[in-house]
Motif scaffolding. Structure first.
Motif, PDB file in Angstrom:
ATOM      1  N   ARG A   1      12.641   1.489  -9.739  1.00  0.00           N
ATOM      2  CA  ARG A   1      11.507   1.086  -8.893  1.00  0.00           C
ATOM      3  C   ARG A   1      11.952   0.883  -7.446  1.00  0.00           C
TER       4      ARG A   1
ATOM      5  N   THR B   1       4.003   1.637  -1.035  1.00  0.00           N
ATOM      6  CA  THR B   1       4.889   1.776  -2.186  1.00  0.00           C
ATOM      7  C   THR B   1       4.160   1.747  -3.526  1.00  0.00           C
ATOM      8  N   GLY B   2       2.908   1.295  -3.529  1.00  0.00           N
ATOM      9  CA  GLY B   2       2.185   1.152  -4.787  1.00  0.00           C
ATOM     10  C   GLY B   2       2.572  -0.092  -5.562  1.00  0.00           C
ATOM     11  N   MET B   3       3.312  -0.968  -4.926  1.00  0.00           N
ATOM     12  CA  MET B   3       3.709  -2.224  -5.556  1.00  0.00           C
ATOM     13  C   MET B   3       2.707  -3.303  -5.157  1.00  0.00           C
ATOM     14  N   THR B   4       2.714  -4.412  -5.869  1.00  0.00           N
ATOM     15  CA  THR B   4       1.843  -5.524  -5.499  1.00  0.00           C
ATOM     16  C   THR B   4       2.475  -6.313  -4.353  1.00  0.00           C
TER      17      THR B   4
ATOM     18  N   SER C   1       9.160   6.079  -1.009  1.00  0.00           N
ATOM     19  CA  SER C   1       7.847   5.856  -0.409  1.00  0.00           C
ATOM     20  C   SER C   1       7.941   5.540   1.083  1.00  0.00           C
TER      21      SER C   1
ATOM     22  N   GLN D   1      12.295   4.309  -5.963  1.00  0.00           N
ATOM     23  CA  GLN D   1      10.980   4.876  -5.688  1.00  0.00           C
ATOM     24  C   GLN D   1      10.355   4.246  -4.449  1.00  0.00           C
TER      25      GLN D   1
ATOM     26  N   THR E   1       0.833  -1.207   0.000  1.00  0.00           N
ATOM     27  CA  THR E   1       0.000   0.000   0.000  1.00  0.00           C
ATOM     28  C   THR E   1       0.866   1.255   0.000  1.00  0.00           C
TER      29      THR E   1
END
Length: 106
Positions: free
Chosen positions: A75, A53-56, A82, A78, A51
């Motif tokens: 990535r 980091t926006g990663m799965t 985050s 980033q 949530t």
């Protein structure tokens, strides 16, 4: 007793092992170590990290296990941002005693 021929190693064990992308893998590994340290220090689970980091969650699971083939340096950087980290990239001329390359300090 037979002596095997040895060769002098470098500062990068991945390069010594013959990986073509040794510098990239080494940089990713350093960033992943920092990433995983932050997760452990903060007591976050993989869903919380996904949530933030926006990663799965499966991608977070790969990072937690240092499976770095399918993630870019960008990535990873980033993801650290985050988690409230300052990531710096410094470009400078290589010294004569040192070859040009990539170095990550985390």
């Amino acid at each position: 007793m037979l002596h095997k021929a040895t060769r002098e190693g470098t500062d990068n064990v991945l390069a010594d092992l013959g990986f073509d992308d040794a510098e990239d893998l080494s940089a990713k590994a350093m960033l992943a170590v920092k990433f995983n340290d932050l997760i452990e220090t903060r007591g976050l689970n993989q869903t919380e990290v996904a949530t933030l980091t926006g990663m799965t969650q499966p991608k977070i699971s790969q990072l937690r296990r240092y499976k770095l083939q399918n993630i870019s340096l960008e990535r990873l950087m980033q993801a650290l941002v985050s988690l409230d980290q300052q990531v710096e990239i410094i470009v400078r001329p290589a010294r004569r005693a040192q070859e040009a390359g990539i170095t990550v300090a985390a």
